[in-house]
Design an enzyme around this catalytic site. Structure first.
Site, mmCIF file in Angstrom:
data_model
loop_
_atom_site.group_PDB
_atom_site.id
_atom_site.type_symbol
_atom_site.label_atom_id
_atom_site.label_comp_id
_atom_site.label_asym_id
_atom_site.label_seq_id
_atom_site.Cartn_x
_atom_site.Cartn_y
_atom_site.Cartn_z
ATOM 1 C CG ASP A 53 -1.898 -1.268 0.980
ATOM 2 O OD1 ASP A 53 -1.309 -2.215 1.306
ATOM 3 O OD2 ASP A 53 -2.965 -0.856 1.390
ATOM 4 C CG ASP A 113 -2.679 -3.546 -1.747
ATOM 5 O OD1 ASP A 113 -3.992 -2.857 -1.612
ATOM 6 O OD2 ASP A 113 -2.896 -4.724 -1.194
ATOM 7 C CG ASP A 114 -5.829 0.131 -1.360
ATOM 8 O OD1 ASP A 114 -6.605 -0.342 -2.380
ATOM 9 O OD2 ASP A 114 -6.445 -0.225 -0.017
ATOM 10 C CG HIS A 137 -4.860 -3.110 -5.666
ATOM 11 N ND1 HIS A 137 -4.911 -4.410 -4.888
ATOM 12 C CD2 HIS A 137 -4.164 -3.817 -6.631
ATOM 13 C CE1 HIS A 137 -4.305 -5.354 -5.062
ATOM 14 N NE2 HIS A 137 -3.673 -5.179 -6.268
ATOM 15 N NE ARG A 150 -11.431 -0.733 -3.890
ATOM 16 C CZ ARG A 150 -11.208 -1.798 -3.866
ATOM 17 N NH1 ARG A 150 -12.086 -2.992 -4.238
ATOM 18 N NH2 ARG A 150 -9.730 -2.240 -3.805
ATOM 19 C CE LYS A 159 -11.803 -0.834 1.291
ATOM 20 N NZ LYS A 159 -10.453 -0.792 0.680
#
Ligand SMILES: *[C@@H]1O[C@H](CO)[C@@H](O)[C@H](O)[C@H]1NC(C)=O
Ligand SMILES: *[C@@H]1O[C@H](CO)[C@@H](O)[C@H](O)[C@H]1NC(C)=O
Ligand SMILES: *[C@@H]1O[C@H](CO)[C@@H](O)[C@H](O)[C@H]1NC(C)=O
Length: 356
Positions: free
Chosen positions: A172, A193-194, A215, A246, A248
């Site tokens: 991340d 990753d993020d 991500h 995103r 979430k």
């Protein structure tokens, strides 16, 4: 400049406090922290030790100069930790914090294999961080937890070496947790990753962030009552990430996501979802019906660009009671042929869930 300071107390420390100290050996750090300018020069941090920049005196400047390296140890880390108020953390030209992550990488990140230390954690107030070049952290790179009034700029996180098979995972980029009034300006992340993630916090501005390989940018609650509010992400580019942008919430959890704006976001070659808002997130893979969770005052404006053929341009799956007061305008995400039916889009909002 004090080069070879004795880490002893008393008068000497009083004298040192008026000067800056150059730290070339980890043993010099304790004494240097008595002063208000600490220059870390080509520092080799011993294995299994955190570069301990905690409890810095208010007003301290820390400069990273040359290449900072870390000994190999399988542990939780972090490799660098900073805490205090009124700090300036500066990367001097040519600085590199080199995690040499390939010593740990096995493609498993936090899900298995050897224990991988987190890289850098800051817990600071009224402070700035600028110009740090971070390369190849073993896993999670940079997180700001419990911070207030902080400004982070020109952070360059380069983990492109982790792109290969059995390489970096859970790397991340920039995370923000339980923090208020955070600006992240002109930063770059290439990871697995993020790119940016916040699960709790308020008054967060991301401006001119460039994301490659990871991500995407993720705004989402950690659950357990965590609230994410007043977040703006603008003027940013997301290239070859799994997700573009995103929002979430975790299935079955409580909390709220409010007052979120995405404005002027360019997507390129996104591989799964261009834009996704989901209320059934699970780390193990989103599944099942979304559960109620406020996702309110959400603006998407001028989000544009491409996803790959097998991807979905736009997807929403939230509980029908969750979404309130959304404004979507100038959205043009194209290229994805995988059409998913949206669920829970508030009435009157024009979200183009079909393929184009
Ligand atoms: C937010 O933080 C910045 C420093 O990054 C500071 O200049 C500003 O005054 C803070 N805003 C508020 C409302 O405290
Ligand atoms: C955006 O950030 C990059 C560094 O990542 C910088 O080179 C560029 O000048 C910034 N763009 C603007 C408009 O400030
Ligand atoms: C949307 O993007 C596509 C691909 O970039 C472009 O061809 C099209 O003209 C755009 N549509 C609008 C309405 O801007």
């Amino acid at each position: 400049m004090w080069n070879n300071m004795n880490p002893i107390g008393g008068l000497l420390l009083v004298i040192v406090s008026a000067y800056g100290a150059v730290v070339t050996n980890y043993n010099q750090l304790g004494a240097a922290k008595q002063g208000n300018l600490i220059t870390l020069k080509d520092l080799q941090v011993p294995a299994g030790v955190t570069l301990d920049l905690t409890k810095l005196k208010p007003g301290t400047t820390v400069e990273f100069s040359g290449r900072t390296t870390f000994g190999y140890h399988e542990w939780a880390g972090p490799l660098v930790k900073v805490s205090g108020k009124n700090l300036k953390i500066v990367g001097l030209p040519g600085n590199l914090l080199d995690g040499e992550g390939k010593r740990w990488w096995d493609g498993k990140g936090g899900n298995g294999g050897v224990a991988k230390p987190r890289f850098m954690e800051v817990n600071i107030e009224d402070s700035t961080i600028s110009g740090l070049n971070i390369k190849n952290p073993p896993a999670w790179c940079f997180v700001a937890n419990y911070c207030k009034n902080i400004h982070i700029s020109n952070l360059n996180i380069d983990i492109k070496d982790g792109d290969k098979k059995a390489g970096g995972h859970n790397t991340d980029g920039i995370g923000v947790g339980y923090s208020n009034n955070v600006t992240i300006l002109n930063c770059k992340v290439h990871n697995q990753d993020d790119c940016f993630v916040t699960g709790a916090g308020s008054d967060i501005l991301i401006d001119n962030l460039s994301c490659t390989g990871g991500h995407g940018i993720s705004i989402g609650s950690l659950g357990r009552g965590a609230v994410v509010e007043r977040v703006t992400v603008k003027n940013s580019k997301i290239i070859k990430n799994m997700v573009g942008v995103r929002i979430k919430s975790t299935r079955g959890e409580t909390g709220a996501i409010r007052d979120i704006t995405f404005d002027n976001i360019e997507l390129q070659g996104i591989t799964r979802y261009g834009i996704i808002v989901e209320g059934n997130y699970l780390n193990s893979g989103s599944a099942g019906d979304a559960t109620p969770f406020p996702i309110e005052n959400i603006v998407f404006n001028n989000v544009r660009g491409s996803v790959v053929r097998k991807a979905t341009n736009i997807y929403v799956n939230i509980h029908p009671t969750s979404g309130k007061n959304w404004r979507w305008s100038n959205i043009n995400v194209t290229g994805g042929q995988k059409e998913l039916k949206c669920i829970g889009v508030p009435a009157g909002v024009n979200v183009n869930c079909g393929k184009k």
